[in-house]
Structure formats: structure tokens, C-alpha cells
Design a protein around this motif. Sequence first.
Motif, short mmCIF file in Angstrom:
data_model
loop_
_atom_site.label_atom_id
_atom_site.label_comp_id
_atom_site.label_asym_id
_atom_site.label_seq_id
_atom_site.Cartn_x
_atom_site.Cartn_y
_atom_site.Cartn_z
N LEU A 1 37.78 -4.84 22.81
CA LEU A 1 38.99 -4.06 22.29
C LEU A 1 40.27 -4.67 22.49
O LEU A 1 41.06 -4.67 21.50
N THR A 2 40.42 -5.25 23.54
CA THR A 2 41.77 -5.99 23.89
C THR A 2 41.66 -7.45 23.41
O THR A 2 43.20 -7.92 23.17
N GLY A 3 40.90 -8.11 22.83
CA GLY A 3 40.92 -9.09 22.36
C GLY A 3 40.82 -10.46 23.54
O GLY A 3 41.23 -11.57 23.50
N LYS A 4 40.42 -9.88 24.84
CA LYS A 4 40.61 -10.56 25.95
C LYS A 4 39.10 -11.17 26.42
O LYS A 4 38.21 -10.59 26.12
N ASP A 5 39.10 -12.16 27.47
CA ASP A 5 37.95 -12.55 27.88
C ASP A 5 37.26 -11.74 29.14
O ASP A 5 36.13 -11.63 29.11
N GLN A 6 38.15 -11.31 29.91
CA GLN A 6 37.74 -10.51 31.13
C GLN A 6 38.23 -9.19 31.31
O GLN A 6 39.54 -9.10 30.81
N VAL A 7 37.82 -8.14 32.19
CA VAL A 7 38.57 -7.02 32.55
C VAL A 7 38.36 -6.88 34.01
O VAL A 7 37.27 -7.36 34.58
N LEU A 8 39.28 -6.10 34.52
CA LEU A 8 39.09 -5.92 36.12
C LEU A 8 39.50 -4.52 36.22
O LEU A 8 40.51 -4.07 36.20
N PRO A 9 38.31 -3.86 36.36
CA PRO A 9 38.42 -2.30 36.40
C PRO A 9 38.89 -1.76 37.86
O PRO A 9 38.45 -2.44 38.87
N MET A 10 39.64 -0.65 37.74
CA MET A 10 40.42 -0.18 39.03
C MET A 10 40.24 1.63 38.88
O MET A 10 39.38 1.70 37.78
N ASN A 11 41.08 2.30 39.51
CA ASN A 11 40.78 3.57 39.21
C ASN A 11 42.23 4.31 38.59
O ASN A 11 42.08 4.78 37.46
N SER A 12 43.32 4.33 39.42
CA SER A 12 44.64 4.97 39.09
C SER A 12 45.35 3.78 38.08
O SER A 12 45.11 2.67 38.58
N GLY A 13 46.34 4.45 37.41
CA GLY A 13 47.20 3.52 36.71
C GLY A 13 48.14 2.51 38.00
O GLY A 13 48.29 1.63 37.46
#
Length: 419
Positions: free
Chosen positions: A106-118
Motif C-alpha cells: 500500500l505504501t510502496g515500501k519494502d518493509q514495515v515496523l509495526p508498533m501500537n500507538s501513534g
Amino acid sequence: MSTADLVGTTQAGTASAAHIEQTERHAAHNYHPLPIVLASGDGAWVTDVEGRRYLDCLAGYSALNFGHRLPRLIERAREQLDRLTLTSRAFYNDQLGPFAQALAELTGKDQVLPMNSGAEAVETAIKVSRKWGYLVKGVEPGKARIVTMRGNFHGRTTTIIGFSDDEVATDDYGPFTPGFVSVPYGDVRAVADVLDDTVVAVLFEPVQGEGGVVLPPPGFLRDLRVLCTERNVLMVADEIQSGLARTGRTFACDHENVVPDIYVLGKALGGGLYPVSAIAADDDVLGTVRPGTHGSTFGGNPLAAAIGHEVVQMLKTGEFQERARVLGERLASRLGALVGQGVLAVRVRGLWAGVDIDPALMTGREVCEELMERGILAKDTHGSTVRFAPPLVATEADVDLLVSALEDVVVTRLHRSRR
């Protein structure tokens, strides 16, 4: 403060008063809520404990972009609740991989790093930017700086409020983390003037939501993208409030066809059900993160990943982006007609508006109290500015109702002031 003071002139019933008194007695006073006690929600509407219905025009600061209890999201969450909710990242789970891939696409990026709050996502972006600066850009250890914008709101941690210019948020919380330099919002020349070899990133909001839906000058995002590329600085877009269809595009940066180096996401990513946040970037940026250097017990848990994945799937259709665009045009047209009638200025981007009320007429808080009496829930900010962000599942009739209520509030007060 007594219950009567809290309820004010509203017609809150016994049940509301009891809930308000209980909350004020036992919950810390870090908020000043309107005297209303909500008990249920459905779509764009909520109902209080007395049975009165209200149009929710705050939508959890954009966390409820898809409305209250969207059946598709409720069903997905319920399904996952019956299977597995938490493992920690000490183990793999069957939901994180599909979610990470979908969000990366969706973002067109290679990776994501998930967390919880903004706020956690912003802190993560700060840490990753610094690590990239040291390991990739070659900044001298301990010298990395990040450029921020005045009027920003990125969260409430001590590091983040350290580069806020809101005294209410910062007073009595120092000392703050060094390594940040602030410039006027939307001024690309001011950014250029402070860029040197120690700067690793520029952190900004494509639209400053807490500031009152403040829009940058046309071309700012595009010019900032060019500048960051030329100076080898990461462009970090905090799309926690502005992203995920709120502005009529998937991301607010899309309005100028700009892709930042790091997307910072949250709020609506959890569908209004659960705190889900993440940053997204390419391998050269997120590849600097190694096991043990950053983490979160709940980040990327199966329940969060399942909900986040469903949100991404919904966004891929473009339906919610189009709804925000169309309803936003209607909102802008109708709000624009109020300028000069107790309204000084209106700023709209998608289904998101900031309305500046004449401070000589009434405060933003007073406007929100009057709107509540008319069945509309909104939030004031910075004196006499009121923000409107209805869920994207709202209807044209809902938008008309909101503007008619605002018109009634300000025009009625205007007529009284002229007597």
C-alpha cells in the motif's frame, strides 16, 4: 469541581451526571471532555447513556475513519479473538507476515515496523532516522539532528513534546531530549537554511491536524521532497491523522504526488477497534534495524495484524478515498458560505476541516458546547478554532446537518451580539 459545574447548562440526566462525577473523581484530569457520556456507536453516530444520538464529527481524531463498529472489521476482529491475540515477537505468528506485506504494498515500501500507538510510531521513526544517519549517512556519533515544524503535534512522550511549541503540552515536563531544530511550517527555505551534515531527517505533518487542519502552501511537499533528496536527508511524513483516506487520497502526500522516505501511520490503521501503528520505509532505511535494537511486546501481535490487514484491504479499493473526496467537496462548499458570518476562515482537505470562529463572538469550546446541544460532537483547538472530521461512512445528509448546526450556532450568536 462539582458535578453541576461539569454538566454546566446542558440537560444531562442522572445517569450522565453519575458517570461524569465518577470519572472526574477517579480518572486523572488530563482531558476536559464535553459533559456527555457515550454508551454506543454505529457508523457515524453515537448514543449517550440517556438515549440521545449525536453525529460524531471528531471520529477519534481520525482513528474512526471507517466509523463505529464497521461490521467487516468487527467480524475480522471477532474471528481473530477466537484464535490467537498475542505471542510477542519472540515467535512468528500467521497474521503479521500478510499484514506487513499488504501495508508495504500500500505504501510502496519494502518493509514495515509495526508498533501500537501513534506516538510509538513517531518515536520509532526518530530512532530509525538517527540509526540510518549514523550507519548509512556517516554522521558523527551522537551528533544527529532532526528538523521539525512549528505548530506540530506528533504525540505526548517527553522526546516528542520537547520539540513542540505548545506550552500546555510542555510546561513542567522538562528537561527534554536534544537533537531537534524547529522551523516555520511550510517554509522550505527555512528548512534549507538549517540543513547541514548533521541533519538526518525532516519530520513533518502533510496537514497539521491538531493545529486546526493547517494546510501547507501549494508545492511545499514537492519542494521538500526535492530538497531532502539533494541533501541526503530522510523525508519523514507523519500521516497518523492525515493518512488512510482522510484527505481524499490514501495519503495526504499523494496530493502532490510525493513519496516520503518514511511513512508514519497509526489511528485509522486500527479501524477504531485497537491501537495499531507502524512506520514503512525501504530496505536501506529499515534494514539498519537489527534484533534487539528496538521492540514492543504488543507490536505486530496477531489481533493487531489481523485488523490492520483488513483495513489495508479496504483501502485498496479506493472507495473510502473517493467518499472523502466527494463529501469533502460538499463540506468545503457549504462551510465556505459561512465566512463573514461569524466565521473568519475555513480550511478543508478531504473530509477534514478547520474552522476559525471570530474570537470576539465565542470560543471554540463554546461552539462545541452549542453544537452538542444540537446533536453534533466536535472538538476545539487553539482558542476559537473548531475541527470537523466525520467518519468517512457519513452521508451527504450528515454533512449538511453538521454545517446547518454550525451555521445556527454562529449566526444566532452573531445576531445576539448586534442587538
